[in-house]
Design a protein around this motif. Structure first.
Motif, PDB file in Angstrom:
ATOM      1  N   LEU A 177     -23.496 -77.761   3.422  1.00 13.43           N
ATOM      2  CA  LEU A 177     -22.971 -77.595   2.064  1.00 13.43           C
ATOM      3  C   LEU A 177     -22.820 -76.125   1.698  1.00 13.43           C
ATOM      4  O   LEU A 177     -21.885 -75.736   0.995  1.00 13.43           O
ATOM      5  N   GLU A 178     -23.740 -75.299   2.188  1.00 13.94           N
ATOM      6  CA  GLU A 178     -23.696 -73.873   1.877  1.00 13.94           C
ATOM      7  C   GLU A 178     -22.555 -73.160   2.601  1.00 13.94           C
ATOM      8  O   GLU A 178     -21.943 -72.227   2.066  1.00 13.94           O
ATOM      9  N   VAL A 179     -22.252 -73.593   3.832  1.00 10.93           N
ATOM     10  CA  VAL A 179     -21.288 -72.859   4.642  1.00 10.93           C
ATOM     11  C   VAL A 179     -19.836 -73.205   4.316  1.00 10.93           C
ATOM     12  O   VAL A 179     -18.931 -72.403   4.556  1.00 10.93           O
ATOM     13  N   VAL A 180     -19.590 -74.389   3.741  1.00 12.18           N
ATOM     14  CA  VAL A 180     -18.209 -74.824   3.478  1.00 12.18           C
ATOM     15  C   VAL A 180     -17.433 -73.835   2.609  1.00 12.18           C
ATOM     16  O   VAL A 180     -16.298 -73.479   2.942  1.00 12.18           O
ATOM     17  N   PRO A 181     -17.968 -73.366   1.476  1.00 10.07           N
ATOM     18  CA  PRO A 181     -17.211 -72.392   0.668  1.00 10.07           C
ATOM     19  C   PRO A 181     -16.856 -71.121   1.444  1.00 10.07           C
ATOM     20  O   PRO A 181     -15.774 -70.557   1.263  1.00 10.07           O
ATOM     21  N   GLN A 182     -17.757 -70.686   2.340  1.00 12.49           N
ATOM     22  CA  GLN A 182     -17.481 -69.491   3.145  1.00 12.49           C
ATOM     23  C   GLN A 182     -16.312 -69.750   4.104  1.00 12.49           C
ATOM     24  O   GLN A 182     -15.419 -68.912   4.253  1.00 12.49           O
ATOM     25  N   ILE A 183     -16.335 -70.915   4.741  1.00 14.35           N
ATOM     26  CA  ILE A 183     -15.253 -71.258   5.669  1.00 14.35           C
ATOM     27  C   ILE A 183     -13.928 -71.358   4.920  1.00 14.35           C
ATOM     28  O   ILE A 183     -12.875 -70.940   5.418  1.00 14.35           O
ATOM     29  N   HIS A 184     -13.969 -71.904   3.703  1.00 21.61           N
ATOM     30  CA  HIS A 184     -12.761 -72.036   2.868  1.00 21.61           C
ATOM     31  C   HIS A 184     -12.157 -70.653   2.604  1.00 21.61           C
ATOM     32  O   HIS A 184     -10.937 -70.444   2.764  1.00 21.61           O
ATOM     33  N   VAL A 185     -12.989 -69.718   2.225  1.00 25.43           N
ATOM     34  CA  VAL A 185     -12.518 -68.350   1.940  1.00 25.43           C
ATOM     35  C   VAL A 185     -11.944 -67.710   3.198  1.00 25.43           C
ATOM     36  O   VAL A 185     -10.896 -67.042   3.160  1.00 25.43           O
ATOM     37  N   GLU A 186     -12.606 -67.914   4.331  1.00 20.85           N
ATOM     38  CA  GLU A 186     -12.125 -67.352   5.601  1.00 20.85           C
ATOM     39  C   GLU A 186     -10.759 -67.940   5.971  1.00 20.85           C
ATOM     40  O   GLU A 186      -9.874 -67.225   6.445  1.00 20.85           O
ATOM     41  N   GLY A 187     -10.596 -69.234   5.733  1.00 12.46           N
ATOM     42  CA  GLY A 187      -9.310 -69.876   6.005  1.00 12.46           C
ATOM     43  C   GLY A 187      -8.199 -69.306   5.144  1.00 12.46           C
ATOM     44  O   GLY A 187      -7.086 -69.047   5.625  1.00 12.46           O
ATOM     45  N   ASN A 188      -8.493 -69.100   3.864  1.00 13.86           N
ATOM     46  CA  ASN A 188      -7.500 -68.520   2.949  1.00 13.86           C
ATOM     47  C   ASN A 188      -7.071 -67.123   3.401  1.00 13.86           C
ATOM     48  O   ASN A 188      -5.889 -66.768   3.360  1.00 13.86           O
ATOM     49  N   ALA A 189      -8.063 -66.333   3.825  1.00 11.46           N
ATOM     50  CA  ALA A 189      -7.767 -64.967   4.265  1.00 11.46           C
ATOM     51  C   ALA A 189      -6.882 -64.978   5.514  1.00 11.46           C
ATOM     52  O   ALA A 189      -5.934 -64.188   5.633  1.00 11.46           O
ATOM     53  N   LEU A 190      -7.164 -65.890   6.439  1.00  5.81           N
ATOM     54  CA  LEU A 190      -6.371 -65.990   7.664  1.00  5.81           C
ATOM     55  C   LEU A 190      -4.940 -66.423   7.355  1.00  5.81           C
ATOM     56  O   LEU A 190      -3.979 -65.910   7.936  1.00  5.81           O
ATOM     57  N   TYR A 191      -4.790 -67.359   6.414  1.00  2.67           N
ATOM     58  CA  TYR A 191      -3.445 -67.836   6.053  1.00  2.67           C
ATOM     59  C   TYR A 191      -2.618 -66.700   5.442  1.00  2.67           C
ATOM     60  O   TYR A 191      -1.437 -66.541   5.755  1.00  2.67           O
ATOM     61  N   LYS A 192      -3.236 -65.909   4.577  1.00  3.97           N
ATOM     62  CA  LYS A 192      -2.530 -64.791   3.944  1.00  3.97           C
ATOM     63  C   LYS A 192      -2.080 -63.767   4.984  1.00  3.97           C
ATOM     64  O   LYS A 192      -1.042 -63.118   4.830  1.00  3.97           O
ATOM     65  N   LYS A 193      -2.865 -63.628   6.054  1.00  4.80           N
ATOM     66  CA  LYS A 193      -2.518 -62.687   7.124  1.00  4.80           C
ATOM     67  C   LYS A 193      -1.431 -63.243   8.039  1.00  4.80           C
ATOM     68  O   LYS A 193      -0.882 -62.524   8.866  1.00  4.80           O
ATOM     69  N   GLY A 194      -1.136 -64.523   7.901  1.00  2.98           N
ATOM     70  CA  GLY A 194      -0.135 -65.137   8.763  1.00  2.98           C
ATOM     71  C   GLY A 194      -0.714 -65.820   9.981  1.00  2.98           C
ATOM     72  O   GLY A 194       0.024 -66.335  10.828  1.00  2.98           O
ATOM     73  N   ASP A 195      -2.056 -65.854  10.076  1.00  2.00           N
ATOM     74  CA  ASP A 195      -2.712 -66.535  11.195  1.00  2.00           C
ATOM     75  C   ASP A 195      -2.878 -68.009  10.838  1.00  2.00           C
ATOM     76  O   ASP A 195      -3.980 -68.505  10.581  1.00  2.00           O
ATOM     77  N   VAL A 196      -1.750 -68.709  10.820  1.00  2.00           N
ATOM     78  CA  VAL A 196      -1.727 -70.087  10.315  1.00  2.00           C
ATOM     79  C   VAL A 196      -2.556 -71.035  11.180  1.00  2.00           C
ATOM     80  O   VAL A 196      -3.302 -71.873  10.675  1.00  2.00           O
TER      81      VAL A 196
END
Length: 368
Positions: A177-196
């Motif tokens: 439960l604690e790690v999910v928000p962190q993974i969500h943020v990391e995914g968003n950052a990767l998408y913005k960089k174009g690493d779809v």
């Protein structure tokens, strides 16, 4: 080191250092993560598995000590190694009896399958004595006739507890439960960089984490609904990544699943509409776009833009198809002219009416 070697011999393990490591020997407390390459062989040299080639790629094994890994001997021998060390460990049957099951899981993972696929729901010892096939001839033979094995290990890296993120399978429910928000943020950052692709993997991991917790709850209960509400935005982000990668039918499936539970989810309708448009489902796309505007009138301009783009694609496709059909059914003027010339060379019916000439042509025809 001599004391360690003596203990190993007493336990039925022979160690041979192929290449010495560097630095001091770690204490390897529980929770330590070790990353190593392995090669498993019969004593005659026949190779069973090699992490450098398994699944057509080189991927080292990652193991967290103290988590009751099924092949306990690996944890035992790793604790005698330094970083960078390569060593052969010849292990008695008592240490290798469960290797066929472990190997099956490792092979499944390398093929992108469920690690437990093909295994029965019983303890390891029970599976050893069963006649159930593991799906690999060499493993079936090893399971039927257990024997000593040689494990060649290369210890790549040792990570102390707290210096790395645990794999999902190794986390407690609270840690997940604690790690999910962190993974969500990391995914968003990767998408913005174009690493779809990498972003999609992050979202997928977070969803798997929550799904694992949700399976322990009764569908419809408060905790189940709370977890589902956490899964939904992650799933929509995952769908966006799949849309970019052209996986439209997967987007249709996931968005339809969301809409079946949350009929007012505008984002699910919007993504499903775009996926429908991409696969030429014009009627369904228009219906979903209309629902988007109904749920959020402020998106009227965005929807109008998507509709214009869809209509333009449809017109372009229809024009292309008309051109294709026209060329398919039209006559080739050159071929027609040639056919006319050939026809003009064929003697007319009146030509054959003259008796002598007709007989002459018939004689020539017979000779030919």
């Amino acid at each position: 080191m001599e004391e360690l070697a003596t203990k190993l011999l007493e336990e039925g393990i022979q160690k041979k250092v192929v290449s010495p490591g560097k630095g001091e020997l770690s204490t390897f407390p529980d929770g330590t993560k070790v990353i190593f390459h392995y090669r498993s062989s019969l004593c005659d040299g026949t190779v069973l598995d090699d992490s450098r080639t398994m699944g057509g790629r080189s991927k080292p094994m990652e193991l967290i000590l103290g988590k009751k890994f099924k092949l306990a001997v690996w944890e035992r021998v790793i604790a005698t190694m330094r970083e960078g060390e390569v060593a052969d460990f010849t292990c008695d049957v008592k240490h290798t009896a469960l290797y066929p099951l472990v190997s099956q899981s490792l092979r499944n993972i390398s093929a992108g399958k469920d690690p437990l696929e093909g295994q029965r729901h019983c303890c390891g010892i029970a599976q050893i004595h069963s006649h159930h096939s593991l799906g690999h001839c060499d493993l079936d033979q090893l399971q039927a006739n257990p024997q000593p094995l040689v494990f060649t290990l290369e210890l790549m890296e040792v990570l102390t507890p707290g210096s790395f993120r645990l794999d999902i399978w190794a986390m407690t429910d609270e840690e997940k439960l604690e790690v999910v928000p962190q993974i969500h943020v990391e995914g968003n950052a990767l998408y913005k960089k174009g690493d779809v692709k990498e972003a999609a993997e992050k979202y997928h991991n977070a969803i798997a984490c929550l799904k694992n917790l949700q399976m322990k709850e009764r569908p419809g209960d408060e905790c189940w609904i709370k977890l589902d509400l956490m899964i939904t935005p992650l799933m929509l982000n995952y769908c966006q990544c799949q849309m970019v990668q052209g996986q439209y039918y997967e987007v249709l499936d996931h968005c339809s699943s969301i809409i079946s539970k949350y009929e007012d989810n505008m984002k699910a309708y919007f993504k499903r509409a775009k996926a429908h448009a991409a696969v030429w489902n014009e009627t369904e796309a228009r219906a979903d776009f209309a629902k988007v505007v109904e749920l959020d009138p402020s998106l009227g301009l965005s929807v109008a833009k998507e509709l214009r783009a869809m209509e333009e694609r449809i017109r372009s496709k229809e024009k292309e198809e008309k051109g294709r059909y026209k060329s398919l059914f039209s006559y080739d003027s050159n071929a027609l002219a040639t056919a006319t010339t050939v026809r003009s060379r064929v003697p007319s019916r009146s030509f054959f009416k003259s008796g002598p000439i007709l007989k002459q042509h018939l004689r020539v025809a017979v000779l030919i």
